[in-house]
Design an enzyme around this catalytic site. Structure first.
Site, mmCIF file in Angstrom:
data_model
loop_
_atom_site.group_PDB
_atom_site.id
_atom_site.type_symbol
_atom_site.label_atom_id
_atom_site.label_comp_id
_atom_site.label_asym_id
_atom_site.label_seq_id
_atom_site.Cartn_x
_atom_site.Cartn_y
_atom_site.Cartn_z
ATOM 1 N N GLY B 244 -62.374 50.925 -24.467
ATOM 2 C CA GLY B 244 -60.986 51.057 -24.897
ATOM 3 C C GLY B 244 -60.098 51.334 -23.712
ATOM 4 N N GLY B 471 -67.455 54.117 -26.867
ATOM 5 C CA GLY B 471 -68.466 54.099 -25.809
ATOM 6 C C GLY B 471 -68.647 55.452 -25.152
ATOM 7 N N ALA B 514 -63.629 64.879 -28.930
ATOM 8 C CA ALA B 514 -64.743 65.833 -29.000
ATOM 9 C C ALA B 514 -64.251 67.152 -29.593
ATOM 10 C CB ALA B 514 -65.334 66.058 -27.618
ATOM 11 N N LEU B 638 -71.016 69.307 -24.326
ATOM 12 C CA LEU B 638 -71.823 69.140 -25.535
ATOM 13 C C LEU B 638 -73.124 68.420 -25.242
ATOM 14 C CD1 LEU B 638 -68.884 68.036 -27.817
ATOM 15 C CD2 LEU B 638 -70.172 70.175 -28.043
ATOM 16 N N LYS B 709 -63.187 71.017 -23.922
ATOM 17 C CA LYS B 709 -61.912 70.554 -23.350
ATOM 18 C C LYS B 709 -61.776 69.029 -23.301
ATOM 19 C CE LYS B 709 -60.567 74.557 -20.636
ATOM 20 N NZ LYS B 709 -60.284 75.069 -19.268
ATOM 21 N N GLU B 713 -60.840 61.635 -19.484
ATOM 22 C CA GLU B 713 -59.963 61.253 -18.371
ATOM 23 C C GLU B 713 -60.115 62.123 -17.124
ATOM 24 O OE1 GLU B 713 -57.745 60.664 -22.280
ATOM 25 O OE2 GLU B 713 -56.904 59.663 -20.571
#
Lengths: 341, 746
Positions: B244, B471, B514, B638, B709, B713
């Site tokens: 994306g 992805g 997330a 995670l 967090k 990016e």
């Protein structure tokens, strides 16, 4: 892409006949360039003639010690052929510098000669391009011409021939074997591709209907001192900004014989025999190499976005000749490239 | 609910990995519904003007061609802009495909040819003759700097940058000064999967819409808005998205065209874009920046000035936060920021990975490197001396900020202390070696998301939410969180996403998925636990009588008493005893929505520090990035495996931005000229060498319950600047015009 008919040819004579019988026919080898051009509507053949069953995919040693590459041998099979690897390592390197493994597995040796320019304007149907549409003008002149030529350009066209393989073939004095309506003939490699002049729509000197059947390499392969140096915007799958095929025969530090050809700079693989003459008989030093580079680039002309290529080519020629002389480490630049299988 | 750590924080392979590598994962253009028609988009060959005539007769005469849609035969659709606005639409008037004869930008879709096969549609499109009347157009940002204006709030989330203090005073107080201009050309996202929509006609205007998107609900919003369909009629499905990077944050025009054709022809229709057409919509905008820094004798910043001018379209104000980060990353009293837009005859730009920050951080962090040389300080030391422990832009404390750890751990791993400052002073044989560093900051955002958790009579847990998988590992991390929450093995959990019949979830972007969906998974599982306890208490088991939810825990497929683990009920049995096929629960987003209305108490951000080694051939000026260490502080990680992949990808993006990515426009034609993956260069495997990812520990109980967090990016920030700084260190050449191609170094 327009509709087309397809014939799988079984003999060279039949293929030529089939081609002559159809006004807008095209031969198709691996199709790695032609299919793209058809999808972009740059090429619009109405009839395709498949060549894979012609038995032209062999590579064989010639009685005079040379090597014949069948026109339908793939680039990959050629690069990794034991005779090519051992006797013509310059050719091996040049082929492997081009495209990607997938493309080299499909692309044929004859097709490599026939690939068309990658000039952006050639591919964009909305912009004028004399090569695509004779008389419409050249958009690359005054436009984004980073990928365009600095040698042998004309006011009609500044496109380059994109091949790596052909640069080595030019340096190695290859002969192109062709069959056509008027029988067989051979073409010296340097006479095969054209300069654009007033007819940039013609890439080469093949006559209508003529088919490349093979490439004859002479016995001398310069396997001791050679270099193929390719400079590009990323490490793989990018066309050369400048590439240099350099091959030397040395007696101590004296150059006995020399070959020098450039890619990415002209409408054809740019071999300069006068520059080669400046090398022969001279010591293999930076000064000698610099003189040869100056000769090659004496008539070079930049077009703005590609003017840097003149200086880049000068440095690349000197480096390639140095590498060919020293044969220590294969190019600092190439040392970073992930080695192919 | 107390979280154990059976799964969260453990490296876990992608649960959707087998489907992807075996090809069973289906993308939008791969749903082969029966009796499908194929649409091929015809793109404008001019940049501005109008269509005079479309000669459809020869195309319609071809057997197998069903229709040519254009402004001439599009039925009456929604009248007002609001119906065309998607969730991320900036201020202005959204582009309406096939709306009128007017051409607003090059490659604008002007017609859709629909035929029995893709090949026929493509051929038919190639012979469609369109006459245009062309008028003069403007695509060159540098010629329109004087027309640039300050945009208002623009799209959701954008705030005009706030200045503080007195820049002029700070500038005069400084003893070392740096002032420089930076330029970035347009870039296109170029995800591997091209945009495509397959519309399955189910009769009576009921549609299953398989769309490439980063937000199924966003696609549904525009389809229902424009075509007047109900949400039930316009079901959007997007199970997998092949990359994306922001390109799917706004619905693209193929969605409109495919739905239009399906409704008009009452057939199933697929429209997929070509790679060339992937250059016909949003992009990272061309942006010019000016940065001025001044420091006192001790290296502390006395003033920061950062101004950016970016392109936008004639019809929308695309805004992003380019300069705001410069008021936040370092401690400085006097900060003057500016952000302006210039309208050009191009399509509206679009968020692209780390929108704004990816550009702004390059300018700021190259300027900081220049300041390090001007002030005679090590670049890392300069940053440490200006470390900000409080967000001065918002005047808030950070919920957590482990950037100092990123600097220290990154530097240690890289061996930064071995660096000699002078440009050209480090060598590897003949090659020039350069070491550069930079850092970055990105928002930690959490948005309301709804999740349903359902346990069936076999003990299998299905957790669902209408989010997307682009992805990043969404399927996997949500499965981990749910398994953790309910004490089930991963195999007993399925996470379902990408469907507008599922609970509402926000767009997949902004690094917020997330945190947003993950915390909601916990909430839904908590409510499911309560429902299971309630049901258990109806069963003949005195141990659970009167027990509160806080007194039970979930483990090994059981619910058991915390006080006495031998008192346990198998969850499967609870569901079976209910007589229902499953027990379900859904979280409520009311609190999350209320939370968003309150002023924030903390500044919540992720940070990183990047250290880069380049080797440069001193004659040929070829650059190779031989080593990258990227230290990231992003709260709780995670899944270290998928997290590392995200940061690896970020580094590759940063290298591409620094060295090769550029959409080249020929302003004589107003067209991008390198519209292919052969000529729009992104890094290939051979360009990538050692990349080391460090996640520094950062516990944050304020950012959200799970302490997440987001990672989409932040990993990209600092990379391009660090490469540029390393090149300067190697060569002494300061290039401020990205990308740094060989010609700029000769």
């Amino acid at each position: 892409m327009n509709s087309f008919t397809f014939t799988q040819a079984t003999a060279v004579a039949g293929a030529v006949q089939d081609n002559t019988a159809h006004p807008d026919a095209a031969y198709i080898g691996g199709g790695t360039n032609l299919i793209d051009l058809m999808k972009e509507n740059v090429a619009r053949p109405t009839h395709l003639i498949g060549l894979k069953n012609l038995g032209l995919d062999t590579i064989e040693t010639l009685p005079d010690g040379g090597l014949r590459l069948g026109a339908l041998a793939t680039n990959a099979a050629t690069a990794w052929h034991p005779e090519v690897e051992s006797r013509y390592p310059l050719l091996n390197q040049a082929i492997l510098a081009g495209a990607s493994p997938q493309l080299r597995n499909m692309a044929t040796d004859g097709g490599n000669l026939m690939q068309r320019t990658r000039c952006y304007y050639f591919y964009d149907l909305t912009t004028p391009c004399n090569k695509r549409e004779p008389g419409s003008g050249c958009s690359a002149i005054g436009g984004y011409n980073r990928v365009c030529g600095i040698l042998g350009t004309s006011d009609s066209c500044i496109a380059t021939h994109p091949s790596d393989m052909c640069v080595a073939l030019a340096a190695l004095d290859t002969t192109v074997r062709v069959s056509g309506p008027n029988g067989e003939r051979t073409i010296k490699f340097e006479d095969f591709h054209r300069l654009p002049g007033d007819h940039p729509e013609r890439d080469n000197t093949l006559e209508p209907g003529e088919l490349i059947t093979g490439l004859d390499l002479p016995k001398k392969g310069f396997s001791q001192n050679f270099s193929y140096l390719k400079l590009r915007d990323r490490s793989s799958y990018a066309f050369a900004l400048v590439s240099v095929a350099a091959a030397l025969e040395l007696d101590g530090n004296t150059i006995i014989d020399a070959r020098l050809a450039l890619g990415g700079v002209a409408h054809k693989p740019w071999r300069d025999q006068e520059a080669e003459a400046l090398l022969i008989g001279q010591p293999a030093t930076a000064e000698t190499f610099g003189r040869a580079a100056a000769k090659v680039l004496a008539g070079a002309k930049g077009h703005g976005a590609n003017t840097f290529k003149i200086e880049l080519a000068r440095r690349a020629i000197v480096r390639a000749l140095k590498q060919a002389t020293e044969m220590k480490e294969v190019v600092d630049t190439n040392a970073f490239q992930n080695s192919n299988p | 609910m107390t979280l154990q750590t059976n799964y969260i924080g453990k490296p876990t392979s992608r649960v959707d990995g087998p489907a992807k590598v075996t090809g069973t994962a289906k993308y939008a253009a791969e749903y082969n519904v029966p009796n499908l028609l194929y649409g091929y988009v015809v793109s404008s060959t001019i940049t501005k003007g109008k269509i005079i005539k479309i000669d459809t007769a020869p195309v319609l005469a071809l057997p197998g061609v069903h229709q040519v849609f254009s402004h001439e035969n599009v039925p009456s659709l929604a009248l007002f802009d609001r119906s065309y606005k998607d969730m991320l639409a900036p201020g202005g008037s959204p582009f309406r495909p096939l709306h009128s004869a007017e051409i607003k930008y090059s490659q604008q879709p002007v017609a859709l040819v629909v035929a029995d096969t893709f090949e026929l549609a493509r051929y038919a499109a190639s012979i469609l003759r369109i006459e245009y009347e062309e008028v003069a157009f403007e695509t060159e940002l540098r010629k329109h700097l004087d027309d640039a204006y300050e945009p208002g709030r623009g799209k959701i989330g954008f705030q005009p940058p706030k200045s503080r203090g007195n820049f002029g005073k700070g500038w005069k107080e400084g003893v070392a000064h740096v002032e420089a201009q930076f330029s970035h050309h347009a870039q296109h996202h170029n995800p591997m999967e091209n945009f495509a929509t397959t519309v399955e006609w189910l009769g009576d205007k009921n549609l299953n819409i398989y769309d490439k998107t980063q937000g199924a609900f966003n696609s549904q919003q525009v389809v229902t808005g424009i075509f007047g369909l109900s949400k039930e009629q316009a079901r959007v499905i997007s199970k997998y998205t092949g990359g994306g990077f922001g390109s799917g944050l706004r619905p693209q025009y193929q969605l409109f065209l495919a739905v239009l054709a399906s409704l008009e022809l009452e057939r199933s229709v697929r429209v997929s874009l070509t790679r060339e057409q992937m250059f016909s919509f949003g992009h990272r905008p061309e942006t010019l920046q000016h940065v001025a820094l001044a420091t006192a004798a001790d290296g502390s910043l006395t003033s920061i000035n950062h101004v950016a001018v970016a392109e936008t379209s004639q019809f929308e104000d695309f805004t992003e936060n380019v300069v705001g980060w410069s008021g936040m990353l370092y401690d400085c009293k006097n900060v003057q920021l500016g952000y302006r837009l210039a309208k050009l005859d191009v399509y509206t730009p679009l968020d692209m990975r780390a929108p704004g920050a990816a550009l702004g951080s390059v300018a700021l962090e190259i300027a900081m490197d220049e300041m390090a040389y001007a002030a005679g300080l090590d670049p890392l030391e300069l940053r440490l001396r200006n470390y900000s422990d409080r967000d001065q832009a918002q005047d808030l404390p950070f919920s957590s900020k482990a950037l100092r750890k990123c600097y220290h751990e990154g530097a240690a791993k890289f061996g930064w202390e071995q660096r000699t400052a002078e440009p050209g002073s480090m060598r590897d044989g003949n090659l020039l070696v350069g070491w550069g560093m930079a850092g970055g900051v990105w928002d930690a955002t959490k948005l309301p998301a709804t999740v349903k958790a359902s346990l069936d009579a076999d003990g299998h847990l299905t957790v669902s939410s209408g989010t997307n998988e682009i992805g990043t590992g969404t399927y996997t991390i949500m499965t981990q969180i749910a398994a953790e929450s309910m004490g089930l093995p991963l195999e007993a959990v399925t996470f379902v996403l990408g469907d507008t019949t599922l609970p509402v979830s926000p767009l997949q972007g902004g690094s917020w998925t997330a945190a947003s969906v993950g915390n909601s998974v916990v909430e839904a599982c908590t409510k499911l636990g309560e429902a299971l306890l309630k049901q258990a208490q109806k069963m003949d088991n005195p141990a659970f009588s009167g027990v509160k939810i806080e007194e039970v825990e979930f483990a090994n497929g059981q619910m058991r008493l915390r006080a006495d683990a031998t008192q346990a009920i198998v969850l499967r049995d609870v569901v079976q005893a209910s007589g229902e096929p499953s027990i379900e629960a859904e979280n409520s987003t009311i609190m999350a929505k209320l939370e968003m209305l309150k002023p924030p108490k903390y500044s919540m951000h992720a940070h990183n520090a990047v250290f880069v080694e380049v080797k440069v051939d001193p004659d040929l000026m070829t650059v190779h990035v031989t080593r990258v260490v990227n230290a990231v502080a992003a709260g709780r990680i995670l899944n270290p495996k998928t997290a590392r992949s995200q940061v690896l990808g970020s580094v590759v993006w940063g290298l591409g931005m620094a060295l090769m990515e550029e959409s080249v426009m020929d302003h004589r034609f107003g067209r991008y000229m390198n519209k292919s993956l052969a000529e729009y260069h992104v890094p290939v495997n051979a360009d990538i060498h050692d990349i080391d990812v460090i996640f520094v520990s950062e516990e944050d109980d304020k950012v959200n319950p799970l302490g997440i967090k987001g990672l989409g990016e932040v990993g990209m920030l600092g990379v391009a600047a660090a490469v540029a700084n390393a090149i300067y260190h190697a060569t002494g050449k300061r290039v401020r015009d990205m990308p740094i191609t060989i010609d700029k170094l000769l």
